[in-house]
Design an enzyme around this catalytic site. Structure first.
Site, PDB file in Angstrom:
ATOM      1  N   HIS A 138      44.569  35.186  33.337  1.00 28.46           N
ATOM      2  CA  HIS A 138      44.632  36.380  33.734  1.00 28.46           C
ATOM      3  C   HIS A 138      45.077  37.202  32.049  1.00 28.46           C
ATOM      4  O   HIS A 138      44.568  37.927  31.093  1.00 28.46           O
ATOM      5  CB  HIS A 138      46.117  36.933  34.320  1.00 28.46           C
ATOM      6  CG  HIS A 138      47.358  38.139  33.999  1.00 28.46           C
ATOM      7  ND1 HIS A 138      46.132  39.172  35.543  1.00 28.46           N
ATOM      8  CD2 HIS A 138      47.920  38.586  33.061  1.00 28.46           C
ATOM      9  CE1 HIS A 138      47.197  40.716  34.491  1.00 28.46           C
ATOM     10  NE2 HIS A 138      48.427  39.733  33.055  1.00 28.46           N
ATOM     11  N   GLU A 139      45.805  36.213  30.766  1.00 32.06           N
ATOM     12  CA  GLU A 139      45.777  35.895  29.815  1.00 32.06           C
ATOM     13  C   GLU A 139      45.236  36.079  28.762  1.00 32.06           C
ATOM     14  O   GLU A 139      44.143  37.189  28.382  1.00 32.06           O
ATOM     15  CB  GLU A 139      47.153  35.445  28.802  1.00 32.06           C
ATOM     16  CG  GLU A 139      48.424  35.043  30.387  1.00 32.06           C
ATOM     17  CD  GLU A 139      49.316  36.764  29.832  1.00 32.06           C
ATOM     18  OE1 GLU A 139      48.949  37.654  29.362  1.00 32.06           O
ATOM     19  OE2 GLU A 139      49.814  37.941  31.096  1.00 32.06           O
ATOM     20  N   HIS A 142      42.907  39.495  29.347  1.00 29.46           N
ATOM     21  CA  HIS A 142      42.880  40.295  28.017  1.00 29.46           C
ATOM     22  C   HIS A 142      43.243  40.302  26.724  1.00 29.46           C
ATOM     23  O   HIS A 142      42.268  41.194  26.100  1.00 29.46           O
ATOM     24  CB  HIS A 142      44.794  40.329  27.978  1.00 29.46           C
ATOM     25  CG  HIS A 142      45.414  41.437  28.963  1.00 29.46           C
ATOM     26  ND1 HIS A 142      45.947  42.489  29.403  1.00 29.46           N
ATOM     27  CD2 HIS A 142      46.618  40.542  29.886  1.00 29.46           C
ATOM     28  CE1 HIS A 142      46.515  42.597  30.896  1.00 29.46           C
ATOM     29  NE2 HIS A 142      47.501  41.803  30.388  1.00 29.46           N
ATOM     30  N   GLU A 209      46.454  46.020  33.827  1.00 30.18           N
ATOM     31  CA  GLU A 209      46.478  44.785  34.749  1.00 30.18           C
ATOM     32  C   GLU A 209      45.848  45.044  35.740  1.00 30.18           C
ATOM     33  O   GLU A 209      45.731  43.568  35.939  1.00 30.18           O
ATOM     34  CB  GLU A 209      48.518  45.165  34.932  1.00 30.18           C
ATOM     35  CG  GLU A 209      49.564  45.141  34.054  1.00 30.18           C
ATOM     36  CD  GLU A 209      49.069  44.074  32.990  1.00 30.18           C
ATOM     37  OE1 GLU A 209      49.072  42.529  33.536  1.00 30.18           O
ATOM     38  OE2 GLU A 209      49.466  44.370  31.669  1.00 30.18           O
TER      39      GLU A 209
END
Length: 291
Positions: A138-139, A142, A209
């Site tokens: 997930h990071e 980003h 997100e």
């Protein structure tokens, strides 16, 4: 799953930056009413923006009590990040660990080549290997989407406008009655700019997100692992000391799970609800199973 550019996110980032650019113009016009003068305003804002752009990652790590860690200290963490970076076609970021008990993670940095991914000890204790992999993916999503840099730039105006509102008396209006009214106008406009930039940033943050969740699913091919991690982290927040929650609240926009406080905290949250995110990840899981 194959990685696909998120055009919805790109469009939202472009619109947000355009609207914030217009707010910059209004903000500078308001500050020109103070004793700083146009030259002083340009210098102050320029230095502030350069500082935030080049040092935001270091400031974020310092605010979290985090430090860069090498492979000898955290071999499994480094191995997981390396594997995910290969799957995401990304250069390996700096890996950092915070001593905080808050189970969370964030990405920082101005580009894909200078990115940092940070996890807390609380997160490492709370998650199993698959869940941790989902959070790290997930990071990295980003970073892949380049929304960390956009959020860093976007938060600059909001931060500066808030400083003007909070410390408006420093701009010289108190020394002269004639100038006092102008400074009040400047503070009033700064307050409006702060509110508008606040709303724009949070609107973009919530969408990014969802985009990072989809990106994590594309990188790992395992949306259920991230869904499980989100529920674990969300359930662990109630056991974290309030002191730690207050210390990290300013980093909400960059966390995998925000720190909420009551109805107002949820209303102005930088993230969509965990329930909505989990529902969307489960939909992705069903899509993968039917392929």
């Amino acid at each position: 799953m194959e990685w696909k550019p998120d055009w919805g996110l790109r469009a939202r980032m472009a619109i947000t930056m355009l609207l914030l650019g217009l707010l910059y113009v209004v903000f500078i016009a308001a500050l020109s009413l103070t004793d700083l003068g146009m030259g002083g305003i340009v210098v102050v804002m320029g230095l502030f923006m350069l500082g935030q752009f080049f040092f935001s990652d270091k400031l974020a790590l310092r605010s979290m009590g985090a430090r860069e860690v090498d492979r000898q200290e955290y071999p499994e963490l480094h191995a997981t990040v390396e594997r995910l970076c290969q799957q995401a076609d990304l250069p390996k970021p700096t890996v950092a660990v915070s001593d905080m008990d808050v189970p969370n993670a964030f990405a920082a940095g101005r580009s894909q080549k200078s990115a940092t991914v940070c996890v807390t000890r609380g997160l490492l204790r709370s998650l199993d290997d698959e869940e941790l992999e989902g959070v790290l993916a997930h990071e990295l999503a980003h970073v892949k989407n380049r929304d960390v840099m956009v959020m860093t730039i976007a938060s600059f105006l909001s931060t500066l406008a808030f400083m003007v509102v909070r410390f408006g008396f420093l701009f010289g209006g108190g020394r002269q009655r004639q100038g006092g009214g102008q400074v009040l106008v400047a503070i009033g406009v700064s307050f409006a700019v702060w509110i508008l930039s606040f709303v724009l940033i949070r609107t973009l943050s919530r969408y990014r997100e969802y985009a990072a969740d989809r990106g994590a699913a594309a990188i790992t091919g395992n949306p259920s692992a991230l869904a499980s991690a989100l529920m674990t982290i969300d359930g662990s927040m109630d056991r974290v000391p309030q002191e730690d929650l207050r210390e990290t609240a300013e980093m909400n926009a960059f966390f995998v799970i925000p720190i909420r406080s009551g109805f107002i905290g949820k209303l102005f949250s930088t993230h969509p609800s965990t329930e909505n995110r989990v529902d969307r990840l489960r939909e992705l899981e069903r899509e993968i199973e039917t392929q």
